[in-house]
Design an enzyme around this catalytic site. Structure first.
Site, PDB file in Angstrom:
ATOM      1  N   SER A  44     -14.086  28.527  -5.427  1.00  8.60           N
ATOM      2  CA  SER A  44     -15.124  29.166  -5.477  1.00  8.60           C
ATOM      3  C   SER A  44     -16.125  28.173  -4.742  1.00  8.60           C
ATOM      4  O   SER A  44     -17.133  28.608  -3.903  1.00  8.60           O
ATOM      5  CB  SER A  44     -15.530  29.728  -6.573  1.00  8.60           C
ATOM      6  OG  SER A  44     -14.576  30.699  -7.083  1.00  8.60           O
ATOM      7  N   THR A  45     -16.386  26.972  -5.261  1.00  5.43           N
ATOM      8  CA  THR A  45     -17.267  26.090  -4.688  1.00  5.43           C
ATOM      9  C   THR A  45     -17.105  25.699  -3.139  1.00  5.43           C
ATOM     10  O   THR A  45     -18.208  25.899  -2.587  1.00  5.43           O
ATOM     11  CB  THR A  45     -17.042  24.633  -5.496  1.00  5.43           C
ATOM     12  OG1 THR A  45     -17.233  24.904  -6.709  1.00  5.43           O
ATOM     13  CG2 THR A  45     -18.170  23.843  -5.047  1.00  5.43           C
ATOM     14  N   ASP A  67     -11.669  36.930  -8.051  1.00  2.01           N
ATOM     15  CA  ASP A  67     -12.140  37.522  -9.637  1.00  2.01           C
ATOM     16  C   ASP A  67     -13.189  38.794  -9.247  1.00  2.01           C
ATOM     17  O   ASP A  67     -12.985  39.920  -9.761  1.00  2.01           O
ATOM     18  CB  ASP A  67     -13.024  36.592 -10.344  1.00  2.01           C
ATOM     19  CG  ASP A  67     -12.142  35.612 -11.131  1.00  2.01           C
ATOM     20  OD1 ASP A  67     -10.939  35.883 -11.067  1.00  2.01           O
ATOM     21  OD2 ASP A  67     -12.612  34.706 -11.842  1.00  2.01           O
ATOM     22  N   ARG A  70     -11.264  41.982  -8.472  1.00  2.00           N
ATOM     23  CA  ARG A  70     -10.867  42.806  -9.658  1.00  2.00           C
ATOM     24  C   ARG A  70     -11.716  43.423 -10.275  1.00  2.00           C
ATOM     25  O   ARG A  70     -11.236  44.330 -11.156  1.00  2.00           O
ATOM     26  CB  ARG A  70     -10.133  41.623 -10.682  1.00  2.00           C
ATOM     27  CG  ARG A  70      -8.660  41.008 -10.114  1.00  2.00           C
ATOM     28  CD  ARG A  70      -8.097  40.140 -11.274  1.00  2.00           C
ATOM     29  NE  ARG A  70      -6.711  39.670 -10.982  1.00  2.00           N
ATOM     30  CZ  ARG A  70      -5.664  40.302 -11.256  1.00  2.00           C
ATOM     31  NH1 ARG A  70      -5.738  41.604 -11.660  1.00  2.00           N
ATOM     32  NH2 ARG A  70      -4.459  39.934 -10.968  1.00  2.00           N
ATOM     33  N   SER A 111      -3.709  32.612  -6.148  1.00  2.00           N
ATOM     34  CA  SER A 111      -2.586  32.954  -5.497  1.00  2.00           C
ATOM     35  C   SER A 111      -1.365  32.077  -5.595  1.00  2.00           C
ATOM     36  O   SER A 111      -0.772  31.260  -4.814  1.00  2.00           O
ATOM     37  CB  SER A 111      -2.923  33.012  -4.044  1.00  2.00           C
ATOM     38  OG  SER A 111      -3.449  32.077  -3.583  1.00  2.00           O
ATOM     39  N   GLY A 160       0.431  33.619 -19.635  1.00  2.00           N
ATOM     40  CA  GLY A 160       0.957  33.615 -18.412  1.00  2.00           C
ATOM     41  C   GLY A 160      -0.262  33.086 -17.458  1.00  2.00           C
ATOM     42  O   GLY A 160      -0.611  33.328 -16.515  1.00  2.00           O
TER      43      GLY A 160
END
Lengths: 207, 207
Positions: A44-45, A67, A70, A111, A160
């Protein structure tokens, strides 16, 4: 103008204003910059820094953050393997639309599975999919733990979790690798510079 | 920069380059022009004509065509009521992203149910959702039948076809209505002009 699909009654609509016309208007070429890596690796940075740098050059980019999606288009999906795959597939399809619109689309998602990333790559002409691997050691990402998720995963409160009890499959053929050099972490500006240089060299920043 | 969602471990990522910066770069305001109407009512024709007209004014638009999306992001969906609803929801979410990117996003879908359209409207600030109703008589659409689908529906070869054996719910509060005036059909340029005038009046074509 319209052709019939074999199996269904769905047509394909073409328009006179297409990708070339939009690219000319924007003076750039549409593409997807796909940033993959562990949680805390700086995806993200980099995405933010990259969008700032491109904007300062008058280029239009848009960040698809895993994020954030979602909360919207992928809000019906969880974290089961098939949901993760569908999450990536839809993100790839949206990224493809943005590239077709002429934007430099920056997708930022863990991913973790190679197959899912390759599915997205296959949606685009190969040169228009630029995979950026945030190659940061797990220990560093875990020490950063910006969202406190590694702590929860180690405590067994998240199952997970990529890097802890779910695998991360590093790219085999990515276009750009962002690395931790010895003790030195690249700054956001350095990371963005590496991607912008690539885009410039490949002709994406003009039309 | 990041806040934790209550129910899940999903954060929200903010970037310094946001919608206002992109709008300034493009000198326009991002919005969604949602074109609804029967098959054959001229939705795609308007979408194309509108994108040409906007492009000629140096404005960036992108057409989301319902049929085209069914080859991509919505290819897992059929025509059952819940699939139709999900088809519209995802299209609305994608349109919202394009509006956030600063584009004039033109969505062209039959979108027969009022509730589904209103769901998409609710995703955006109200003023940024411009519903365009192609108010053309069924008889005219069926006489045009550009894809031959009415013929198939009348022959019982397609089930649940809007206008034949599935309802079309006209908007109650649309921003723009495109009408057949007596014997005169509006031309594509006239239809696009009606929408462009609205966008201009409301300030979407500058920033």
């Amino acid at each position: 103008m319209a052709t019939l699909s074999n199996s269904t009654n769905i047509f394909w609509q073409d328009c006179q204003i297409g990708k070339p016309e939009r690219q000319k208007l924007l003076n750039q070429k549409g593409c997807v910059v796909w940033i993959t890596g562990l949680s805390g690796s700086g995806k993200s940075t980099l995405a933010c820094s990259l969008s700032r740098e491109l904007h300062s050059r008058g280029k239009l980019s848009y960040v698809l953050d895993g994020d954030n999606l979602r909360h919207g288009i992928n809000k019906d999906l969880g974290f089961k393997p098939e949901d993760r795959t569908e999450n990536i597939r839809r993100t790839g399809e949206v990224a493809k639309l943005f590239a077709d619109a002429g934007l430099i689309c920056v997708a930022s998602l863990i991913s973790p599975y190679r197959r899912d990333r390759d599915t997205c790559r296959a949606m685009l002409a190969d040169a228009n999919f630029i995979e950026v691997f945030m190659n940061m050691p797990l220990e560093l990402c875990e020490a950063r733990d910006p969202k406190g998720l590694y702590k929860l995963a180690r405590a067994g409160k998240i199952k997970g979790f990529t890097g802890i009890d779910d695998p991360y499959e590093p790219p085999l053929n990515c276009e750009i690798e962002i690395k931790h050099e010895g003790e030195v972490c690249p700054t956001p500006i350095m990371m963005a510079g590496q991607v912008v240089s690539y885009l410039e060299k490949k002709g994406f920043l003009e039309c």
